[in-house]
Scaffold this active site. Structure first.
Site, short mmCIF file in Angstrom:
data_model
loop_
_atom_site.label_atom_id
_atom_site.label_comp_id
_atom_site.label_asym_id
_atom_site.label_seq_id
_atom_site.Cartn_x
_atom_site.Cartn_y
_atom_site.Cartn_z
N CYS A 77 0.83 -1.21 0.00
CA CYS A 77 0.00 0.00 0.00
C CYS A 77 0.87 1.26 0.00
CB CYS A 77 -0.96 -0.03 1.19
SG CYS A 77 -1.99 -1.49 1.27
N ASP A 105 -10.11 -2.83 -6.46
CA ASP A 105 -9.17 -1.85 -5.93
C ASP A 105 -9.52 -0.47 -6.46
OD1 ASP A 105 -6.93 -0.44 -5.01
OD2 ASP A 105 -5.61 -2.16 -5.29
N HIS A 107 -8.07 -4.49 -2.29
CA HIS A 107 -6.87 -3.77 -1.89
C HIS A 107 -6.51 -4.15 -0.45
CE1 HIS A 107 -4.15 -0.22 -2.11
NE2 HIS A 107 -4.34 -0.22 -0.80
#
Length: 244
Positions: free
Chosen positions: A134, A180, A212
């Protein structure tokens, strides 16, 4: 941009079970989680964490898994003691945009520089790989060039600019999630074109049916998520075994 800024989905996830085996130490004044392999291969992996930093059990367990593959693995505190905890974030008392503004390239890059220098010149590792989850994906891109990282891996990256991705000079592997809102299909295709134009080794694997954050914070009780999480880790290990 090659991926969009972090959003609420960057904070969702499930705490993984297990007991971390590493130690928390200092590199200069930087709190760092160290996972040392029983049978070291001479190479190291630097994990650029998500917003929860090195105190997060999931990333410590992931570091332990990389160490079990022979890599000295470390997770530095990129946030100078200001990493978020899931409990604090979910309390609703965090101004997330303000927190992100405090932790940008002007504050994170110097920490990354100190850690890379320590691994390369003090610990004298042979080759250094970078892993970014991330938020951390941006700093894999920013360090994936001559004299810094030798190979990189990102899982569902956020906040990576097209300029940063275009500047890399070393091999990069990306694990992407089908669902995502940050590393969207459009951004994934844009990233693929940038990497193809660079003429460097690259890989983008897409994992269907997962969101995600799956590679670090997925709910492993769900069969599809556990499959994707396990395969994404194997993707990273295979990449580093070949390119480091």
């Amino acid at each position: 941009m090659a991926s969009l800024p972090p959003g609420e989905c960057c904070t969702k996830g499930t705490k993984h079970e297990g007991t971390p085996k590493g130690t928390v130490e200092k590199i200069q004044n930087i709190t760092t989680y160290f996972a040392r392999p029983a049978n070291p291969n001479g190479n190291a992996i630097l994990i650029f964490s998500d917003i929860f930093g090195p105190i997060y059990q999931n990333v410590q367990l992931m570091a332990d898994d990389f160490a079990a593959q022979g890599y000295l693995t470390i997770v530095p505190d990129l946030f100078n003691g200001d990493a978020l905890s899931p409990e604090l974030f979910y309390s609703g008392k965090v101004d997330f945009p303000a927190w992100l503004a405090r932790h940008n390239t002007t504050t994170v890059d110097p920490i990354a520089n100190i850690v890379v220098d320590h691994l390369k010149n003090t610990l004298e590792v042979k080759k250094l790989g970078g892993v970014g989850y991330c938020f951390g994906g941006k700093y894999v891109a920013r360090n994936l060039k001559d004299g810094l990282l030798d190979a990189g891996y990102m899982a569902h990256p956020s906040f990576v600019t097209s300029e940063e991705l275009s500047a890399i000079t070393k091999p990069l592997s990306i694990a992407a999630s089908e669902i995502d809102t940050i590393f969207t299909s459009e951004k994934r295709h844009e990233s693929e074109q940038i990497l193809a134009d660079l003429k460097i080794p690259y890989q983008i694997d897409l994992y269907g049916g997962v969101e995600h954050g799956f590679a670090l914070r997925g709910d492993l009780s769900i069969k599809e998520v556990k499959f994707a999480t396990d395969r994404a880790f194997e993707q990273a290990v295979t990449w580093f075994n070949y390119w480091l």
